[in-house]
Write an enzyme that holds these catalytic residues in place. Structure first.
Site, PDB file in Angstrom:
ATOM      1  N   GLY A 181      69.730 124.007  26.947  1.00 14.82           N
ATOM      2  CA  GLY A 181      68.324 123.610  26.787  1.00 14.82           C
ATOM      3  C   GLY A 181      67.809 124.061  25.425  1.00 14.82           C
ATOM      4  O   GLY A 181      68.009 125.210  25.036  1.00 14.82           O
ATOM      5  N   ARG A 206      71.223 129.535   5.170  1.00 10.81           N
ATOM      6  CA  ARG A 206      70.789 130.189   3.924  1.00 10.81           C
ATOM      7  C   ARG A 206      71.495 131.534   3.750  1.00 10.81           C
ATOM      8  O   ARG A 206      71.886 131.897   2.644  1.00 10.81           O
ATOM      9  CB  ARG A 206      69.272 130.394   3.951  1.00 10.81           C
ATOM     10  N   ARG A 265      74.397 119.739  27.128  1.00 14.92           N
ATOM     11  CA  ARG A 265      75.044 120.574  28.133  1.00 14.92           C
ATOM     12  C   ARG A 265      76.434 119.963  28.283  1.00 14.92           C
ATOM     13  O   ARG A 265      76.567 118.768  28.425  1.00 14.92           O
ATOM     14  CB  ARG A 265      74.273 120.533  29.456  1.00 14.92           C
ATOM     15  N   ASP A 307      73.065 131.416  28.652  1.00 18.32           N
ATOM     16  CA  ASP A 307      74.255 132.070  29.205  1.00 18.32           C
ATOM     17  C   ASP A 307      75.448 131.125  29.284  1.00 18.32           C
ATOM     18  O   ASP A 307      76.586 131.517  28.990  1.00 18.32           O
ATOM     19  CB  ASP A 307      73.956 132.719  30.563  1.00 18.32           C
ATOM     20  N   THR A 329      66.881 130.334  24.337  1.00 15.50           N
ATOM     21  CA  THR A 329      66.456 129.688  25.590  1.00 15.50           C
ATOM     22  C   THR A 329      65.022 130.113  25.879  1.00 15.50           C
ATOM     23  O   THR A 329      64.639 131.248  25.582  1.00 15.50           O
ATOM     24  CB  THR A 329      67.338 130.078  26.796  1.00 15.50           C
ATOM     25  N   ASP A 357      63.809 130.603  28.716  1.00 12.60           N
ATOM     26  CA  ASP A 357      63.708 131.296  30.013  1.00 12.60           C
ATOM     27  C   ASP A 357      63.600 132.813  29.940  1.00 12.60           C
ATOM     28  O   ASP A 357      63.210 133.447  30.908  1.00 12.60           O
ATOM     29  CB  ASP A 357      64.941 130.956  30.876  1.00 12.60           C
ATOM     30  N   ASP A 361      65.947 134.937  30.193  1.00 11.93           N
ATOM     31  CA  ASP A 361      66.687 135.384  31.404  1.00 11.93           C
ATOM     32  C   ASP A 361      67.997 136.083  31.068  1.00 11.93           C
ATOM     33  O   ASP A 361      68.892 136.160  31.906  1.00 11.93           O
ATOM     34  CB  ASP A 361      66.978 134.181  32.310  1.00 11.93           C
ATOM     35  N   ARG A 415      63.847 128.262  35.114  1.00 10.50           N
ATOM     36  CA  ARG A 415      65.052 128.152  35.951  1.00 10.50           C
ATOM     37  C   ARG A 415      64.954 129.198  37.063  1.00 10.50           C
ATOM     38  O   ARG A 415      64.021 129.117  37.854  1.00 10.50           O
ATOM     39  CB  ARG A 415      66.324 128.329  35.130  1.00 10.50           C
TER      40      ARG A 415
HETATM   41  O1  F6P Z   1      67.010 126.622  30.522  1.00  6.97           O
HETATM   42  C1  F6P Z   1      65.877 126.055  29.960  1.00  6.97           C
HETATM   43  C2  F6P Z   1      65.279 125.051  30.911  1.00  6.97           C
HETATM   44  O2  F6P Z   1      64.156 124.497  30.308  1.00  6.97           O
HETATM   45  C3  F6P Z   1      64.893 125.624  32.260  1.00  6.97           C
HETATM   46  O3  F6P Z   1      63.695 126.380  32.207  1.00  6.97           O
HETATM   47  C4  F6P Z   1      64.793 124.352  33.063  1.00  6.97           C
HETATM   48  O4  F6P Z   1      64.895 124.570  34.458  1.00  6.97           O
HETATM   49  C5  F6P Z   1      66.017 123.585  32.544  1.00  6.97           C
HETATM   50  O5  F6P Z   1      66.200 124.010  31.199  1.00  6.97           O
HETATM   51  C6  F6P Z   1      65.872 122.074  32.560  1.00  6.97           C
HETATM   52  O6  F6P Z   1      67.146 121.576  32.204  1.00  6.97           O
HETATM   53  P1  F6P Z   1      67.311 120.131  31.528  1.00  6.97           P
HETATM   54  O7  F6P Z   1      66.712 120.186  30.159  1.00  6.97           O
HETATM   55  O8  F6P Z   1      68.803 119.921  31.480  1.00  6.97           O
HETATM   56  O9  F6P Z   1      66.588 119.167  32.435  1.00  6.97           O
END
Ligand code: F6P
Length: 320
Positions: free
Chosen positions: A11, A25, A72, A103, A126, A128, A130, A172
């Site tokens: 993401g 740079r 992804r 991750d 990210t 998140d 997380d 997430r």
């Molecule tokens: O990991 C970042 C994120 O935005 C999460 O918060 C969300 O659940 C997920 O990606 C959405 O995934 P995608 O962009 O593949 O729909």
């Protein structure tokens, strides 16, 4: 090390462009050749690799998203697929990688390092927040401010109409976006995966506050903490109150990175390229107690995220 490449994966998050710029740079400053890999690990296995120069990263520091694009790439879990990626790297003589992602991205990085000896530095990109080994991930701060903007706007109209607002945010399985934005936005209820909650209790608390003259409430729901329709239904049943739902969705992923994320991007990038230049071991780059750190991927994966329960409790005290 003479030749490195950079990619973004998973993401996207605000600050990725600022980070790519800083990687390029810094590498050029150290007279290294630097390459961009498009669309994350997908581009690596397809050999979508381009040499970058100073001008390649002009005028992107303020732009959300990633000009290298991202993907992804679940098939990258397969060792044979990873091996194809290493062929592309050796075709260009690329010895080291900077990967910016979450991750899943780091798991691919660790495998490239362990199984194929590629030196890889992982930068936590990210929204998140997380990843336990780092206090902040790149993009989190900007995203929380985007959510805060939404909460402020919702408060205006919900107050005008004596309504209860439920705002669902991303994250997430983590609740940090909801927690920090909820606190900053003065939300009365913050629902996160890390802390169980009782819908009956919430409904009666809203009813009581209503009777006390508090005519509008804000509920911030982290997407991993429950079903928004079920919550709305329960509150309606218990109180007769119609909760208005807003799902913020992908708005949280875009936007110009704020100062915090632009500075973090630079700090992460410089650390990553420094380590590659000086023969450092593959590592996950992070920030801990305001210090930039580099930890082995193994350690980064095994650290358990500690949710800030004290901060969470403060919302309960301040919000009612
Ligand atoms: O990991 C970042 C994120 O935005 C999460 O918060 C969300 O659940 C997920 O990606 C959405 O995934 P995608 O962009 O593949 O729909």
């Amino acid at each position: 090390m003479e030749k490195i490449a950079v990619l973004t994966s998973g993401g996207d998050s605000p600050g990725m462009n600022a980070c790519i710029r800083a990687v390029v740079r810094t590498a050029l400053y150290y007279n290294m050749d630097v390459y961009g890999i498009e669309r994350g690990y997908e581009g690596l296995i397809n050999g979508d690799i381009t040499r970058l120069n100073h001008r390649s990263v002009s005028d992107i520091i303020h732009k959300g998203g990633t000009f290298l694009k991202t993907s992804r790439c679940p098939e990258f879990k397969d060792l044979e697929v990873q091996k194809r990626g290493t062929y592309a790297l050796s075709a260009y003589g690329i010895e080291g990688l900077v990967v910016i992602g979450g991750d899943g991205t780091f798991r691919g990085a660790k495998s490239l390092s362990d199984n194929f000896g590629i030196k890889v530095m992982g930068i936590p990109g990210t929204i998140d927040n997380d990843l336990a080994y780092t206090d902040y991930t790149l993009g989190f701060d900007t995203t929380v401010n985007t959510v805060l903007w939404a909460i402020n706007n919702l408060r205006d109209t919900m107050h005008s109409h004596d309504r209860v607002s439920l705002l669902e945010v991303m994250g997430r399985n983590a609740g940090d976006i909801a927690l920090y934005a909820g606190i900053a936005g003065g939300a009365e209820y913050i629902l996160v995966p890390e802390v169980p909650y009782d819908l009956d209790e919430i409904a009666s608390s809203i009813k009581k506050s209503n009777l006390r003259g508090k005519t509008s409430n804000t509920i911030v729901l982290a997407e991993g903490a429950g079903d928004r329709e079920e919550i709305v239904q329960k509150i309606k049943e218990k109180t007769g109150i119609n909760v208005k739902v807003t799902v913020l969705g992908y708005i949280q992923r875009g936007g110009s990175p704020n100062m915090a994320d632009r500075v973090l991007a630079a700090k992460f990038a410089i650390k990553a390229v420094d380590l590659l230049k000086n023969g450092g071991e593959s590592s996950a780059i992070g920030i801990k107690d305001n210090k930039i750190v580099a930890v082995p991927f193994e350690k980064a994966f095994n650290e358990k995220k500690v949710f800030d329960k004290d901060l969470f409790e403060s919302a309960r005290i301040l919000g009612l």
